[in-house]
Scaffold this motif. Structure first.
Motif, PDB file in Angstrom:
ATOM      1  N   HIS A  10       0.831  -1.197   0.000  1.00  0.00           N
ATOM      2  CA  HIS A  10       0.000   0.000   0.000  1.00  0.00           C
ATOM      3  C   HIS A  10       0.872   1.257   0.000  1.00  0.00           C
ATOM      4  N   THR A  11       1.956   1.222   0.791  1.00  0.00           N
ATOM      5  CA  THR A  11       2.869   2.366   0.848  1.00  0.00           C
ATOM      6  C   THR A  11       3.538   2.603  -0.493  1.00  0.00           C
ATOM      7  N   VAL A  12       3.985   1.512  -1.142  1.00  0.00           N
ATOM      8  CA  VAL A  12       4.629   1.623  -2.449  1.00  0.00           C
ATOM      9  C   VAL A  12       3.660   2.204  -3.477  1.00  0.00           C
ATOM     10  N   ALA A  13       2.399   1.755  -3.422  1.00  0.00           N
ATOM     11  CA  ALA A  13       1.399   2.257  -4.363  1.00  0.00           C
ATOM     12  C   ALA A  13       1.173   3.750  -4.177  1.00  0.00           C
ATOM     13  N   LEU A  14       1.097   4.187  -2.923  1.00  0.00           N
ATOM     14  CA  LEU A  14       0.903   5.603  -2.662  1.00  0.00           C
ATOM     15  C   LEU A  14       2.116   6.413  -3.111  1.00  0.00           C
ATOM     16  N   LEU A  15       3.313   5.867  -2.892  1.00  0.00           N
ATOM     17  CA  LEU A  15       4.527   6.548  -3.317  1.00  0.00           C
ATOM     18  C   LEU A  15       4.552   6.689  -4.823  1.00  0.00           C
ATOM     19  N   ALA A  16       4.192   5.631  -5.549  1.00  0.00           N
ATOM     20  CA  ALA A  16       4.171   5.668  -7.014  1.00  0.00           C
ATOM     21  C   ALA A  16       3.179   6.705  -7.505  1.00  0.00           C
ATOM     22  N   LEU A  17       2.013   6.782  -6.843  1.00  0.00           N
ATOM     23  CA  LEU A  17       1.013   7.762  -7.227  1.00  0.00           C
ATOM     24  C   LEU A  17       1.544   9.175  -6.995  1.00  0.00           C
ATOM     25  N   SER A  18       2.226   9.365  -5.859  1.00  0.00           N
ATOM     26  CA  SER A  18       2.790  10.679  -5.547  1.00  0.00           C
ATOM     27  C   SER A  18       3.827  11.088  -6.574  1.00  0.00           C
ATOM     28  N   LEU A  19       4.675  10.132  -6.968  1.00  0.00           N
ATOM     29  CA  LEU A  19       5.706  10.421  -7.959  1.00  0.00           C
ATOM     30  C   LEU A  19       5.097  10.795  -9.289  1.00  0.00           C
ATOM     31  N   SER A  20       4.059  10.064  -9.712  1.00  0.00           N
ATOM     32  CA  SER A  20       3.445  10.333 -11.010  1.00  0.00           C
ATOM     33  C   SER A  20       2.779  11.691 -11.028  1.00  0.00           C
ATOM     34  N   GLN A  21       2.222  12.117  -9.881  1.00  0.00           N
ATOM     35  CA  GLN A  21       1.566  13.405  -9.828  1.00  0.00           C
ATOM     36  C   GLN A  21       2.563  14.547  -9.725  1.00  0.00           C
ATOM     37  N   SER A  22       3.797  14.237  -9.274  1.00  0.00           N
ATOM     38  CA  SER A  22       4.792  15.286  -9.067  1.00  0.00           C
ATOM     39  C   SER A  22       5.785  15.373 -10.216  1.00  0.00           C
ATOM     40  N   ALA A  23       5.628  14.536 -11.240  1.00  0.00           N
ATOM     41  CA  ALA A  23       6.647  14.423 -12.273  1.00  0.00           C
ATOM     42  C   ALA A  23       6.504  15.449 -13.387  1.00  0.00           C
ATOM     43  N   ASN A  24       5.717  16.504 -13.181  1.00  0.00           N
ATOM     44  CA  ASN A  24       5.610  17.573 -14.150  1.00  0.00           C
ATOM     45  C   ASN A  24       6.630  18.642 -13.800  1.00  0.00           C
ATOM     46  N   ALA A  25       7.541  18.929 -14.732  1.00  0.00           N
ATOM     47  CA  ALA A  25       8.609  19.882 -14.456  1.00  0.00           C
ATOM     48  C   ALA A  25       8.040  21.276 -14.223  1.00  0.00           C
ATOM     49  N   ALA A  26       8.542  21.938 -13.191  1.00  0.00           N
ATOM     50  CA  ALA A  26       8.136  23.314 -12.928  1.00  0.00           C
ATOM     51  C   ALA A  26       8.924  24.269 -13.819  1.00  0.00           C
ATOM     52  N   ILE A  27      10.229  24.031 -13.949  1.00  0.00           N
ATOM     53  CA  ILE A  27      11.082  24.890 -14.779  1.00  0.00           C
ATOM     54  C   ILE A  27      11.145  24.332 -16.192  1.00  0.00           C
ATOM     55  N   GLY A  28      10.649  25.098 -17.154  1.00  0.00           N
ATOM     56  CA  GLY A  28      10.604  24.640 -18.538  1.00  0.00           C
ATOM     57  C   GLY A  28      11.535  25.441 -19.438  1.00  0.00           C
ATOM     58  N   LEU A  29      12.062  24.775 -20.471  1.00  0.00           N
ATOM     59  CA  LEU A  29      12.927  25.413 -21.466  1.00  0.00           C
ATOM     60  C   LEU A  29      12.123  25.771 -22.712  1.00  0.00           C
ATOM     61  N   ASP A  30      12.619  26.727 -23.480  1.00  0.00           N
ATOM     62  CA  ASP A  30      11.910  27.160 -24.681  1.00  0.00           C
ATOM     63  C   ASP A  30      12.342  26.409 -25.940  1.00  0.00           C
ATOM     64  N   ARG A  31      13.151  25.350 -25.788  1.00  0.00           N
ATOM     65  CA  ARG A  31      13.633  24.604 -26.956  1.00  0.00           C
ATOM     66  C   ARG A  31      14.044  23.194 -26.547  1.00  0.00           C
ATOM     67  N   THR A  32      14.273  22.370 -27.559  1.00  0.00           N
ATOM     68  CA  THR A  32      14.678  20.982 -27.304  1.00  0.00           C
ATOM     69  C   THR A  32      16.133  20.717 -27.688  1.00  0.00           C
ATOM     70  N   ARG A  33      16.815  21.729 -28.217  1.00  0.00           N
ATOM     71  CA  ARG A  33      18.232  21.622 -28.558  1.00  0.00           C
ATOM     72  C   ARG A  33      18.798  23.039 -28.658  1.00  0.00           C
ATOM     73  N   VAL A  34      20.108  23.148 -28.486  1.00  0.00           N
ATOM     74  CA  VAL A  34      20.769  24.445 -28.558  1.00  0.00           C
ATOM     75  C   VAL A  34      21.768  24.423 -29.707  1.00  0.00           C
ATOM     76  N   ILE A  35      21.689  25.426 -30.580  1.00  0.00           N
ATOM     77  CA  ILE A  35      22.683  25.603 -31.639  1.00  0.00           C
ATOM     78  C   ILE A  35      23.504  26.824 -31.262  1.00  0.00           C
ATOM     79  N   PHE A  36      24.740  26.613 -30.877  1.00  0.00           N
ATOM     80  CA  PHE A  36      25.612  27.720 -30.472  1.00  0.00           C
ATOM     81  C   PHE A  36      26.377  28.209 -31.687  1.00  0.00           C
ATOM     82  N   ASP A  37      26.120  29.440 -32.065  1.00  0.00           N
ATOM     83  CA  ASP A  37      26.780  30.067 -33.209  1.00  0.00           C
ATOM     84  C   ASP A  37      28.201  30.440 -32.805  1.00  0.00           C
ATOM     85  N   GLY A  38      29.181  29.787 -33.436  1.00  0.00           N
ATOM     86  CA  GLY A  38      30.576  30.031 -33.096  1.00  0.00           C
ATOM     87  C   GLY A  38      31.046  31.443 -33.388  1.00  0.00           C
TER      88      GLY A  38
END
Length: 253
Positions: A10-38
């Motif tokens: 029961h404890t493991v199930a509750l922990l898994a539920l807590s993790l799934s509900q908390s797994a949304n990132a608060a800090i988000g990036l505006d891209r999925t890759r960075v191209i650094f112009d030399g």
């Protein structure tokens, strides 16, 4: 013993539920890759605190291709910053003088990491999770910065396939990394069994997982472009060699 087992499950199930509900990132990036112009000293990325109630710390750093944290030739500034609830900020990737010693005839790859650090909870027995985002960072020397014509005719179209035994080898004659994320036998088909995403290095070659027989003589490969899009390349094979059909490429998957 039975009661303890049930309580543990029961404890493991509750922990898994807590993790799934908390797994949304608060800090988000505006891209999925960075191209650094030399040709520039730095590039900026926008970050957002998607939590409208709590401030978060955002910690950034760079890793090399082997996954080791580095402090040169690129660094993240500031390394740690506070982002207020629902607000945006910026993080900068700065080039140090050592960047000039990187190969100037091809790209170099690194990884940009951003970890969110939640505020300390005042509640007892609270599990807090610090989520981390990791994206590719390509250092692109000024000498190979694509022109507008290059962008209209993607360099990925120069890829070729060469049959080596039971499999195809992907040949990349360009000075850019090419990341392949899908392989199909038809434009609208499903991913061929055995395919795993791969990143073909500049002027290098890698072997595709699926057999040449499974891919057929008209395979489709999807790559990731500078903007995170995934165009499809249609290949036509003749003998042991396959080239991109320029009349059909690029295609939207």
């Amino acid at each position: 013993m039975m009661l303890n087992t049930r309580l543990t499950l029961h404890t493991v199930a509750l922990l898994a539920l807590s993790l799934s509900q908390s797994a949304n990132a608060a800090i988000g990036l505006d891209r999925t890759r960075v191209i650094f112009d030399g040709g520039k000293d730095a590039t900026s990325l926008n970050i957002t605190n998607n939590n409208t109630q709590l401030p978060y710390l955002a910690q950034g750093w760079i890793e090399d291709e082997a996954g080791q944290k580095i402090t040169t030739p690129l660094i993240v500034l500031p390394p740690v910053q506070r982002v207020e609830p629902g607000k945006q900020s910026q993080v900068k990737v700065q080039a140090l003088p050592a960047a000039k010693s990187l190969p100037q005839d091809r790209e170099s790859v690194y990884y940009f990491n951003l970890r969110e650090i939640p505020p300390r909870s005042d509640k007892a027995n609270t599990l807090q999770i610090a989520l981390q985002t990791r994206i590719k960072l390509f250092y692109r020397p000024q000498a190979i910065t694509p022109s507008q014509q290059d962008l209209s005719n993607p360099w990925q179209e120069k890829l070729t396939l060469t049959r080596q035994g039971e499999r195809y080898q992907v040949n990349n004659p360009t000075p850019y990394f090419v990341t392949l994320v899908d392989a199909r036998t038809t434009r609208d088909g499903k991913t061929v069994p055995g395919f795993e995403p791969l990143m073909v290095p500049p002027k290098g070659s890698l072997t595709l997982g699926p057999t040449a027989q499974a891919l057929g003589t008209s395979p489709y490969l999807a790559y990731v472009n500078d903007y995170g899009g995934r165009p499809l390349l249609a290949f036509t094979c003749s003998g042991e060699t396959c080239k991109v059909n320029l009349q059909a490429a690029p295609l939207n998957p």
